[in-house]
Design a protein around this motif. Structure first.
Motif, PDB file in Angstrom:
ATOM      1  N   ASN A   1       0.825  -1.215   0.000  1.00  0.00           N
ATOM      2  CA  ASN A   1       0.000   0.000   0.000  1.00  0.00           C
ATOM      3  C   ASN A   1       0.854   1.258   0.000  1.00  0.00           C
ATOM      4  N   SER A   2       1.958   1.211   0.726  1.00  0.00           N
ATOM      5  CA  SER A   2       2.859   2.366   0.751  1.00  0.00           C
ATOM      6  C   SER A   2       3.416   2.658  -0.635  1.00  0.00           C
ATOM      7  N   PHE A   3       3.796   1.589  -1.343  1.00  0.00           N
ATOM      8  CA  PHE A   3       4.379   1.765  -2.675  1.00  0.00           C
ATOM      9  C   PHE A   3       3.315   2.187  -3.692  1.00  0.00           C
ATOM     10  N   THR A   4       2.169   1.534  -3.686  1.00  0.00           N
ATOM     11  CA  THR A   4       1.128   1.893  -4.659  1.00  0.00           C
ATOM     12  C   THR A   4       0.623   3.313  -4.418  1.00  0.00           C
ATOM     13  N   ALA A   5       0.609   3.750  -3.162  1.00  0.00           N
ATOM     14  CA  ALA A   5       0.201   5.128  -2.877  1.00  0.00           C
ATOM     15  C   ALA A   5       1.158   6.120  -3.524  1.00  0.00           C
ATOM     16  N   GLU A   6       2.432   5.773  -3.527  1.00  0.00           N
ATOM     17  CA  GLU A   6       3.433   6.643  -4.165  1.00  0.00           C
ATOM     18  C   GLU A   6       3.219   6.698  -5.678  1.00  0.00           C
ATOM     19  N   ILE A   7       2.918   5.559  -6.282  1.00  0.00           N
ATOM     20  CA  ILE A   7       2.686   5.532  -7.729  1.00  0.00           C
ATOM     21  C   ILE A   7       1.443   6.349  -8.079  1.00  0.00           C
ATOM     22  N   ILE A   8       0.365   6.151  -7.335  1.00  0.00           N
ATOM     23  CA  ILE A   8      -0.875   6.876  -7.614  1.00  0.00           C
ATOM     24  C   ILE A   8      -0.690   8.373  -7.423  1.00  0.00           C
ATOM     25  N   ALA A   9       0.065   8.757  -6.399  1.00  0.00           N
ATOM     26  CA  ALA A   9       0.332  10.183  -6.173  1.00  0.00           C
ATOM     27  C   ALA A   9       1.088  10.777  -7.353  1.00  0.00           C
ATOM     28  N   PHE A  10       2.059  10.031  -7.888  1.00  0.00           N
ATOM     29  CA  PHE A  10       2.798  10.495  -9.065  1.00  0.00           C
ATOM     30  C   PHE A  10       1.850  10.658 -10.245  1.00  0.00           C
ATOM     31  N   CYS A  11       0.983   9.681 -10.466  1.00  0.00           N
ATOM     32  CA  CYS A  11       0.073   9.724 -11.612  1.00  0.00           C
ATOM     33  C   CYS A  11      -0.900  10.897 -11.500  1.00  0.00           C
ATOM     34  N   GLN A  12      -1.418  11.133 -10.325  1.00  0.00           N
ATOM     35  CA  GLN A  12      -2.360  12.233 -10.139  1.00  0.00           C
ATOM     36  C   GLN A  12      -1.688  13.590 -10.312  1.00  0.00           C
ATOM     37  N   LYS A  13      -0.454  13.670  -9.883  1.00  0.00           N
ATOM     38  CA  LYS A  13       0.284  14.927 -10.014  1.00  0.00           C
ATOM     39  C   LYS A  13       0.583  15.256 -11.473  1.00  0.00           C
ATOM     40  N   ASN A  14       0.754  14.229 -12.298  1.00  0.00           N
ATOM     41  CA  ASN A  14       1.173  14.446 -13.689  1.00  0.00           C
ATOM     42  C   ASN A  14       0.076  14.127 -14.707  1.00  0.00           C
ATOM     43  N   GLN A  15      -1.176  14.018 -14.262  1.00  0.00           N
ATOM     44  CA  GLN A  15      -2.238  13.541 -15.153  1.00  0.00           C
ATOM     45  C   GLN A  15      -2.663  14.555 -16.213  1.00  0.00           C
ATOM     46  N   ASN A  16      -2.342  15.806 -16.019  1.00  0.00           N
ATOM     47  CA  ASN A  16      -2.798  16.821 -16.964  1.00  0.00           C
ATOM     48  C   ASN A  16      -1.727  17.261 -17.954  1.00  0.00           C
ATOM     49  N   GLY A  17      -0.563  16.667 -17.898  1.00  0.00           N
ATOM     50  CA  GLY A  17       0.513  17.066 -18.803  1.00  0.00           C
ATOM     51  C   GLY A  17       0.720  16.064 -19.926  1.00  0.00           C
ATOM     52  N   ASN A  18       1.944  16.034 -20.460  1.00  0.00           N
ATOM     53  CA  ASN A  18       2.271  15.131 -21.556  1.00  0.00           C
ATOM     54  C   ASN A  18       2.163  13.663 -21.158  1.00  0.00           C
ATOM     55  N   LEU A  19       2.223  13.409 -19.850  1.00  0.00           N
ATOM     56  CA  LEU A  19       2.174  12.030 -19.361  1.00  0.00           C
ATOM     57  C   LEU A  19       0.757  11.577 -19.032  1.00  0.00           C
ATOM     58  N   GLY A  20      -0.219  12.385 -19.356  1.00  0.00           N
ATOM     59  CA  GLY A  20      -1.586  12.114 -18.945  1.00  0.00           C
ATOM     60  C   GLY A  20      -2.084  10.731 -19.309  1.00  0.00           C
ATOM     61  N   GLU A  21      -1.850  10.302 -20.548  1.00  0.00           N
ATOM     62  CA  GLU A  21      -2.328   8.990 -20.994  1.00  0.00           C
ATOM     63  C   GLU A  21      -1.607   7.874 -20.251  1.00  0.00           C
ATOM     64  N   TYR A  22      -0.287   8.020 -20.094  1.00  0.00           N
ATOM     65  CA  TYR A  22       0.466   7.023 -19.334  1.00  0.00           C
ATOM     66  C   TYR A  22      -0.027   6.950 -17.892  1.00  0.00           C
ATOM     67  N   CYS A  23      -0.282   8.112 -17.300  1.00  0.00           N
ATOM     68  CA  CYS A  23      -0.707   8.146 -15.900  1.00  0.00           C
ATOM     69  C   CYS A  23      -2.040   7.436 -15.717  1.00  0.00           C
ATOM     70  N   ALA A  24      -2.981   7.684 -16.624  1.00  0.00           N
ATOM     71  CA  ALA A  24      -4.287   7.035 -16.524  1.00  0.00           C
ATOM     72  C   ALA A  24      -4.147   5.525 -16.650  1.00  0.00           C
ATOM     73  N   THR A  25      -3.292   5.102 -17.585  1.00  0.00           N
ATOM     74  CA  THR A  25      -3.082   3.666 -17.790  1.00  0.00           C
ATOM     75  C   THR A  25      -2.439   3.023 -16.567  1.00  0.00           C
ATOM     76  N   LEU A  26      -1.386   3.644 -16.074  1.00  0.00           N
ATOM     77  CA  LEU A  26      -0.668   3.057 -14.942  1.00  0.00           C
ATOM     78  C   LEU A  26      -1.542   3.018 -13.692  1.00  0.00           C
ATOM     79  N   GLN A  27      -2.315   4.072 -13.465  1.00  0.00           N
ATOM     80  CA  GLN A  27      -3.192   4.080 -12.290  1.00  0.00           C
ATOM     81  C   GLN A  27      -4.224   2.954 -12.384  1.00  0.00           C
ATOM     82  N   GLU A  28      -4.709   2.687 -13.579  1.00  0.00           N
ATOM     83  CA  GLU A  28      -5.658   1.583 -13.774  1.00  0.00           C
ATOM     84  C   GLU A  28      -5.024   0.246 -13.407  1.00  0.00           C
ATOM     85  N   TYR A  29      -3.765   0.036 -13.831  1.00  0.00           N
ATOM     86  CA  TYR A  29      -3.069  -1.207 -13.508  1.00  0.00           C
ATOM     87  C   TYR A  29      -2.826  -1.329 -12.003  1.00  0.00           C
ATOM     88  N   VAL A  30      -2.461  -0.225 -11.384  1.00  0.00           N
ATOM     89  CA  VAL A  30      -2.201  -0.256  -9.941  1.00  0.00           C
ATOM     90  C   VAL A  30      -3.476  -0.619  -9.175  1.00  0.00           C
TER      91      VAL A  30
END
Length: 599
Positions: free
Chosen positions: A464-493
């Protein structure tokens, strides 16, 4: 045989740019580890591995080691290369200054180790196991034991091993039969045999220090009665000088599928003098210091193998002419186009590249965590680093080695029929790499460790500690160039979290559900962890491009490889997800007798 080149530019990217090693080292007090110092060290390591170690790789495979009356001779060139290794000060790099080391961070040594392993897996194993031996001594040895053994292990004139396995017990160490009897002087006499001991006997060093698990005469059966002992090949005086021969002998060496240049030995202990290290009956606790470090080392070997396979495949794919591109002629002055233009060849090359570079990023991250466990400034920092290592070590060890076997197989495939021929070196890579899935705990053992001990046993706290870090990264970067990657990765997590809960509920009813899910769960975890490495790499590369970096092609290649990983590699996780969700039923339904009815 392809020509190995150390990936210095990617080391710099993974450590300095991606994980800001300069700030990391300053924070931990590694004042000498400046970018300039690191660049100089890695540059010299590259020359050494490319010019001294790589050229004897194929010789080691062809000649192998030779056993004669208990003595082992290594292949031509290995003794000279090891002497150069010592003369260059490479064994001392990340070892304690107190015992003659240079006191540089572990993560720096990790990069040198990758180079050694890519250049020559068999050679790299001789000094490689010494690191675990030294770490165990530093953590658990007495001051006298450290003074007796550490200086010569640090300077490389002695090497170390780990002696666990016996012919009747592999992973189930509680079944061991090696005995230890207390002597009047406080030492122990050990009797028994160990098998599969890498670098257990050779002609490279003046002494070999074995760390041996055994059962004291009055200890209970099972793992609760295991103790750990230091047993040198030659006895050692209190001042650290070599004395007479100990009761340690090499009964034979194994004839193996690969890593032929490294001696894999049967080691016999006949009233061998040993020193108890750590507390009696707490040997496995001490040995896990060795094993956990070794597992990270094997993960690094997986990266090294994928890198070597990629380099060999890439060179051949650029040079080999075969057919014309389906989208039009690419080499009008030649009779055919180079095979690198064909989509399927590119699929294999990009798979090798994405796993090698993503794996290197993961190993760099883990290396910094190890640095923190050694030199963290607060107890909380050390605890958090150890917890993250506990979760990610089995994933890195198993995932990076399983994918390395795939990548070395792709290397043969890119070469076609030439890949099956020994002179090109690709089939050796596959043979040498398969052992990485086996030693220090098979993939199945790593998977059980992950899901059983590291996830379910603590109710998902580490995960949970690790997945929380990944989700926080994805949410922080969801509106930029990484938006599609972030949405995909958050779904996998989120799928990762959900299936973990499913396994926990199923296993409460049927314990076999843990074993049935374990390997697919680990591979699912590995694909997601590497996706996190690649999304961070893509962000770092984009930042460099935005700043109009002079190496636009390098950073654009990072962007392209990240895109390939998310398009063509990460979706493989769904196959593992489907398998583990189907549970244990079809695995356990058949009786033992039914297995043999078709034979």
């Amino acid at each position: 045989m392809f020509e190995y080149k150390a990936p210095l530019r990617d080391f710099k990217f993974a450590t300095q740019e991606l994980f800001n090693s300069e700030d990391h080292y300053q924070k931990l007090g590694f004042e000498d580890a400046s970018p300039e110092m690191i660049e100089a060290i890695l540059s010299e390591a590259a020359k050494f591995t490319e010019q001294v170690i790589a050229p004897i790789n194929q010789i080691g495979d062809q000649q192998g080691c030779h056993w004669d009356n208990g003595k082992v001779t290594t292949p031509d060139g290995f003794k000279d290369a090891y002497r150069h290794y010592i003369d260059g000060g490479w064994p001392t790099l990340s070892q304690s200054i107190e015992f003659g080391g240079q006191g540089l961070p572990h993560s720096l040594n990790t990069m040198v180790s990758e180079m050694l392993s890519s250049a020559n897996h068999s050679f790299a194993m001789y000094p490689g196991l010494s690191h675990g031996c030294m770490s165990t001594l530093e953590h658990h040895g007495t001051e006298q034991q450290k003074n007796m053994f550490m200086p010569h292990l640090v300077d490389g004139t002695w090497t170390g091993t780990m002696c666990l396995t016996e012919s009747h017990c592999g992973t189930d160490l509680g079944l061991l039969s090696t005995k230890a009897e207390l002597n009047e002087d406080g030492t122990y006499s050990l009797n028994g045999s160990k098998i599969f001991i890498s670098a257990g006997e050779h002609d490279l060093s003046e002494n070999i220090v074995h760390l041996v698990i055994a059962r004291a005469i009055d200890s209970p059966k099972g793992t609760k009665g295991i103790s750990l002992f230091i047993v040198p090949k030659f006895n050692v005086n209190d001042d650290g000088t070599v004395s007479d021969e100990n009761g340690v002998s090499c009964g034979s060496i194994e004839h193996k599928m690969g890593i032929n240049g490294n001696a894999t030995c049967v080691i016999n202990f006949d009233n061998a003098k040993g020193y108890l290290i750590g507390e009696k009956n707490r040997g496995l606790n001490c040995m896990f210091t060795f094993m956990n470090g070794a597992r990270l080392g094997v993960a690094n070997e997986g990266v090294a193998a994928s890198e070597a396979a990629f380099q060999g495949s890439l060179a051949y794919a650029k040079d080999r002419l075969q057919m014309r591109s389906m989208s039009g002629v690419k080499n009008p002055n030649g009779p055919a186009d180079p095979i690198i233009v064909h989509p399927d060849v590119r699929r294999m090359l990009l798979t090798q590249k994405s796993i090698a570079e993503g794996g290197r990023a993961l190993v760099a991250y883990l290396g910094q965590l190890v640095d923190t466990t050694h030199a963290g400034k607060t107890q909380q920092d050390i605890i958090e680093a150890n917890n993250r290592l506990a979760l990610l070590t089995p994933i890195a060890k198993a995932f990076l080695t399983e994918t390395a076997v795939d990548n070395t197989s792709y290397g043969i495939q890119v070469f076609g029929g030439h890949g099956f021929i020994k002179e090109w070196g690709m089939e050796q890579l596959l043979r040498d790499t398969k052992i990485c899935c086996l030693y220090e705990g098979t993939t199945g053992i790593q998977a059980l460790d992950l899901i059983g001990r590291k996830v379910l046993a603590n109710k998902g706290e580490l995960l949970n500690s690790f997945t929380a870090e990944i989700i926080a990264f994805c949410q922080k970067n969801q509106n930029g160039n990484l938006g599609e990657y972030c949405a995909t990765l958050q779904e996998y997590v989120e799928l990762w979290q959900d299936v973990t809960k499913d396994i926990a509920m199923k296993s409460a009813i049927n314990a076999d559900e843990i074993g049935a899910a374990s390997v697919d769960y680990l591979m699912l975890s590995g694909y997601i962890v590497l996706a996190f490495m690649w999304i961070q790499s893509a962000k770092t590369a984009q930042q460099a491009l935005n700043e109009q970096a002079t190496e636009n092609d390098f950073y654009q290649a990072k962007q392209n490889t990240a895109e390939f990983y998310f398009d063509r590699i990460l979706p493989k996780a769904h196959g593992h997800l489907a398998c583990l969700r189907n549970g244990a039923k079809s695995l356990m339904a058949m009786s033992e007798e039914q297995f043999s009815l078709s034979i």
